[in-house]
Design a protein around this motif. Sequence first.
Motif: not given
Length: 330
Positions: A84-96
């Motif tokens: 969860i920690t790793a996935a949310t970090a990379f998902i957030a980058l998709t909108a940057v």
Amino acid sequence: METTYIIESIIKVVIILAVFSAIAGFATYIERKILAFMQRRLGPMHVGPFGLLQIAADGIKLFTKEDIVPVNANRKIFMIAPVITAATAFIALTAVPIFPEFTMFGHTVRPIVTDSSVGLLFVLSVMASGLYGPLLAGMSSGNKWSLLGGARTAIQLLSYEVVTGLAILAPLMLVGSLSLIDINNYQAGGITHWLVWSQPVAFILFLIAGFAETNRTPFDLLEHEAEIVAGYATEYSGMRWGMFFIGEYANLFTISFLVSLIFLGGFNDLWFISGGFAILLKVMALIFFFLWTRAAWPHVRPDQLMWLCWKVLMPLAVINVVITGFVMMF
């Protein structure tokens, strides 16, 4: 066109995963080098050429260390929490938006997976949902110290989410959009149009909250390395332990990109420097600032952290929003 869009999005996602995973690993080397230089640590400076064998040794240890699941742990949740920690970090980058758009083989490429009208809200909400990783890790470990660490994590992250939201509210009032592309374009007039000049209080508040959100010194109380136990991560080892910190470094890059895009002109051209290179320089400077702070500042106590949040930062953020509203009205 729909097929092209899907293929392009998949390629972008793969690149983000591959590049930022590699950068997150390399960031540990950079951090060790900076700390070694400032604190005279021998390993990262002298183990192998340029200290490279130090990070190689760490990597080998991480991959080969025994992965233990405690007998009394909730096994499924215990195993899911680092993901969860790793996935949310990379998902957030998709909108940057990482770079300005460019042309390749006659096709215009936009270096962002999804350009949403509420992109900033999406990034902050996904980063906030990363709270469930440490919280579930502490609750599922079957260890009272891990449970207390998970509770402290929830208190810290939830508190500083309030500061983060209030800090960016004033700049958003000026821009009138939640799109990171619109925020970047608002500052296209040059360095004098950067929002850091019209919103210096919001900039400082957002940067301070970023330290707490990314578990960086002096607010690294989620797993306090100076304590006997490591908070929520006490029972973790091997790659599961590593995934927590891959997520932490990915969040560090996300916060650095957000600060650059919202307050420091984003990927607009800076004098004779192209926009893509300009934002890289800004992000690198911010990363160095985060690492330098770890080497130079002591930790704070949990009560001091909460006092700073609720009695100093949050009132300042509210006052800044009110003043901004009056200035816009008159």
